[in-house]
Every structure is written in structure tokens, then in C-alpha cells.
Enzyme design. Structure first.
Site, short mmCIF file in Angstrom:
data_model
loop_
_atom_site.label_atom_id
_atom_site.label_comp_id
_atom_site.label_asym_id
_atom_site.label_seq_id
_atom_site.Cartn_x
_atom_site.Cartn_y
_atom_site.Cartn_z
N HIS A 136 0.81 -0.95 0.01
CA HIS A 136 -0.42 0.12 0.14
C HIS A 136 0.99 1.57 0.19
O HIS A 136 0.35 2.42 -0.80
CB HIS A 136 -0.54 0.01 1.41
CG HIS A 136 -1.20 1.32 1.09
ND1 HIS A 136 -2.50 1.57 0.85
CD2 HIS A 136 -1.38 2.47 1.94
CE1 HIS A 136 -3.32 2.53 1.29
NE2 HIS A 136 -2.84 3.30 2.18
N GLU A 137 1.99 2.14 1.25
CA GLU A 137 2.34 2.69 0.84
C GLU A 137 3.44 3.13 -0.19
O GLU A 137 3.71 4.16 -0.84
CB GLU A 137 3.48 2.51 1.98
CG GLU A 137 2.94 2.51 3.54
CD GLU A 137 2.09 3.81 3.80
OE1 GLU A 137 2.11 4.31 2.99
OE2 GLU A 137 0.68 3.17 4.67
N HIS A 140 1.50 4.68 -2.96
CA HIS A 140 1.49 5.83 -2.94
C HIS A 140 3.29 6.87 -3.80
O HIS A 140 2.22 7.16 -4.74
CB HIS A 140 1.46 6.30 -1.43
CG HIS A 140 0.37 6.25 -0.70
ND1 HIS A 140 -0.76 6.78 -1.25
CD2 HIS A 140 0.00 5.24 0.94
CE1 HIS A 140 -2.25 6.67 -0.22
NE2 HIS A 140 -1.17 5.85 0.61
N GLU A 199 -5.93 7.25 -0.76
CA GLU A 199 -6.17 6.63 -0.25
C GLU A 199 -6.54 4.93 -0.77
O GLU A 199 -5.82 3.83 -0.71
CB GLU A 199 -6.60 6.18 1.58
CG GLU A 199 -6.26 6.70 1.96
CD GLU A 199 -5.12 6.12 2.95
OE1 GLU A 199 -4.10 5.34 2.80
OE2 GLU A 199 -3.00 7.57 2.30
#
Length: 272
Positions: A136-137, A140, A199
Site C-alpha cells: 500500500h505504501e 502511494h 488511499e
């Protein structure tokens, strides 16, 4: 009126010439900041952060962070090669650090600099949980969300200038009232939805990276259920939050899992 027209012209030109298509999302997004401008600053900030915090090395947890980080990196490279953009990550300087902190958090700076706080490890529990977080990070960064947020903030500030110009002949009380309306409206109506969309987008890309890296994406839901239980489900209404609610996020993940598996089947799964 002339001032308003000039300001509108500047905004319009900025919007036309600052949109670029991101290869991993396939979307044209607002971005005033290039990676060549952003990465040096990002790397410098990362170096400063490491000097000011306690880095955990030589432990099983530290090795796990690096192992998962490398697999996610390789998955990103494989995915972008599949998308026809093998050189997109050429300026990335990947690094994976475990930091001693009770904070339940992790992040990836533009350019591939990753930090995982030890406080999140009791919730990740294993490699797959950690891959959910790190995928997920990293997403970004791959989607240029940092640069987009900076660009959106600049536009928000420019809008405040526009309000100031438009109400310049009004009383101080009227000017203050319009600035308050604009501040609240732009934050709740634009900036917060913008952040929540990032997100959700990072969740979607992160699932694909997890699947390509060979992790069981079904376990991402289990991780977020643990996260929700740890946080008590959250008390801030979703429309006032930078993140989707836990319930929204979990429902979205369940819907996205089949697509992530299909992407991995097309791209191929990396070996351990």
C-alpha cells in the site's frame, strides 16, 4: 474584473500544462512537481529522519521488513515492465528500514524510501500482513500521490488568493467570512475526498503488487480487520477523514481482490 480574468487564465494554463498520465494508474493527474525536483528533497528528508530516529537492524523483524520490501520492489518492476514502462523506476533508490517506535504506521517517500514502525508489527503479524502495508505504501509513491497532494495544496492556496482578490473591495468581516467558507468548502469538498481517493487507489495497486509478489491477497482483508479492531473502528466520520472508514476499505478490498489476482495471472508471479 481584469484581475479576475488574469487569475482565471493563470489557473487554466496551469491545469492544462500540469496534467500527466501516470503509467501504473493509467490516469491523467494534476502534478506541478516532477520527480527530478521531488526526489532529491525526499532523499534528504529521509536521511535526516534516519539520523533522528532509532533504526532496528540485525533482528528477525528487520530482516522481514527488508525481505518483503525487496519482493514488493521486484513486483513493481515486473508490473511496470508489463505495462511497457520498464524505465519508470530508474531514479528510485529503494531502501527499507524498521524504526523503533510505538506508532502504528509505515510510509514510503517519493523515490522508494520506506519506513516501517515497530508498533505496527503486532498487527501485521507475518510477512503477508507486512506485505499488505508495504504494498500500500509503495503504491502511494508509484502513483505520485505525494506530488499530487503538493500540487493540490498549491491550487488550494491559489484559490484563497482568488477569494482575496474577488472580495478586496468588501469589508474586513466579509473578506474573513468568504475565506472561512472557502477554507471549509475546499477542505471537506475537495482535499479530503482527494486524499481518500488516494488511499483507495493505493489499496488497489497494493493488492496487485502483493499478488505479483506471491502473497495471498485474501489475507489483506484479515489484516485490515485486525487494524480496525485495534483502532476501535475509528470515531471520525468518513467525510471528515483523510482515509476511508475501515468498513469502506474492507468492502473495497474484497471487491478488488479478484482483479488483483487476474493482474498477477497476466503479469506473472515472482519467485521467492
Amino acid at each position: 474584473m481584469k484581475k479576475h480574468s488574469i487569475l482565471l487564465g493563470i489557473c487554466t494554463i496551469g491545469l492544462i500544462y500540469s496534467c500527466a498520465t501516470n503509467p501504473i494508474t493509467g490516469k491523467s493527474s494534476l502534478n506541478f512537481v516532477s520527480n527530478s525536483e521531488l526526489f532529491p528533497s525526499s532523499f534528504q528528508q529521509y536521511g535526516t529522519f534516519l539520523k533522528e530516529n532509532k533504526i532496528i537492524t540485525g533482528t528477525a523483524d528487520a530482516r522481514r521488513v527488508e525481505t518483503v520490501g525487496i519482493r514488493i520492489k521486484r513486483a513493481a518492476e515486473k508490473y511496470l515492465t508489463y505495462l511497457g514502462k520498464p524505465g519508470y523506476l530508474k531514479d528510485y533508490q529503494w531502501e527499507y528500514k524498521l524504526v523503533d517506535s510505538k506508532e502504528v504506521n509505515a510510509w514510503c517517500m517519493p523515490g522508494g524510501k520506506i519506513v516501517v514502525y515497530s508498533g505496527i508489527l503486532p498487527i501485521t503479524k507475518d510477512e503477508t500482513g507486512l506485505a499488505t502495508v508495504m504494498g500500500h505504501e509503495v503504491s502511494h509513491a508509484l502513483a505520485n500521490h505525494g506530488a499530487q497532494r503538493m500540487s493540490a495544496s498549491q491550487l488550494q492556496q491559489l484559490g484563497a488568493v482568488g477569494i482575496s482578490v474577488a472580495t478586496g473591495s468588501k469589508s474586513a468581516e466579509t473578506q474573513e467570512m468568504w475565506q472561512k467558507y472557502y477554507g471549509l468548502g475546499s477542505q471537506v469538498g475537495v482535499m479530503l475526498p482527494f486524499s481518500r481517493n488516494h488511499e483507495s487507489e493505493a489499496d488497489k495497486i497494493g493488492l496487485a503488487l502483493m499478488a505479483i509478489a506471491g502473497y495471498n491477497v485474501d489475507e489483506s482483508v484479515v489484516f485490515w480487520q485486525r487494524m480496525s479492531a485495534q483502532s476501535g473502528g475509528g470515531s471520525t466520520p468518513e467525510f471528515l477523514s483523510t482515509h476511508p472508514s475501515d468498513a469502506t476499505r474492507i468492502a473495497n478490498l474484497k471487491a478488488l481482490i479478484p482483479e488483483a489476482k487476474a493482474i498477477a495471472a497476466k503479469v506473472g508471479v515472482i519467485g521467492r
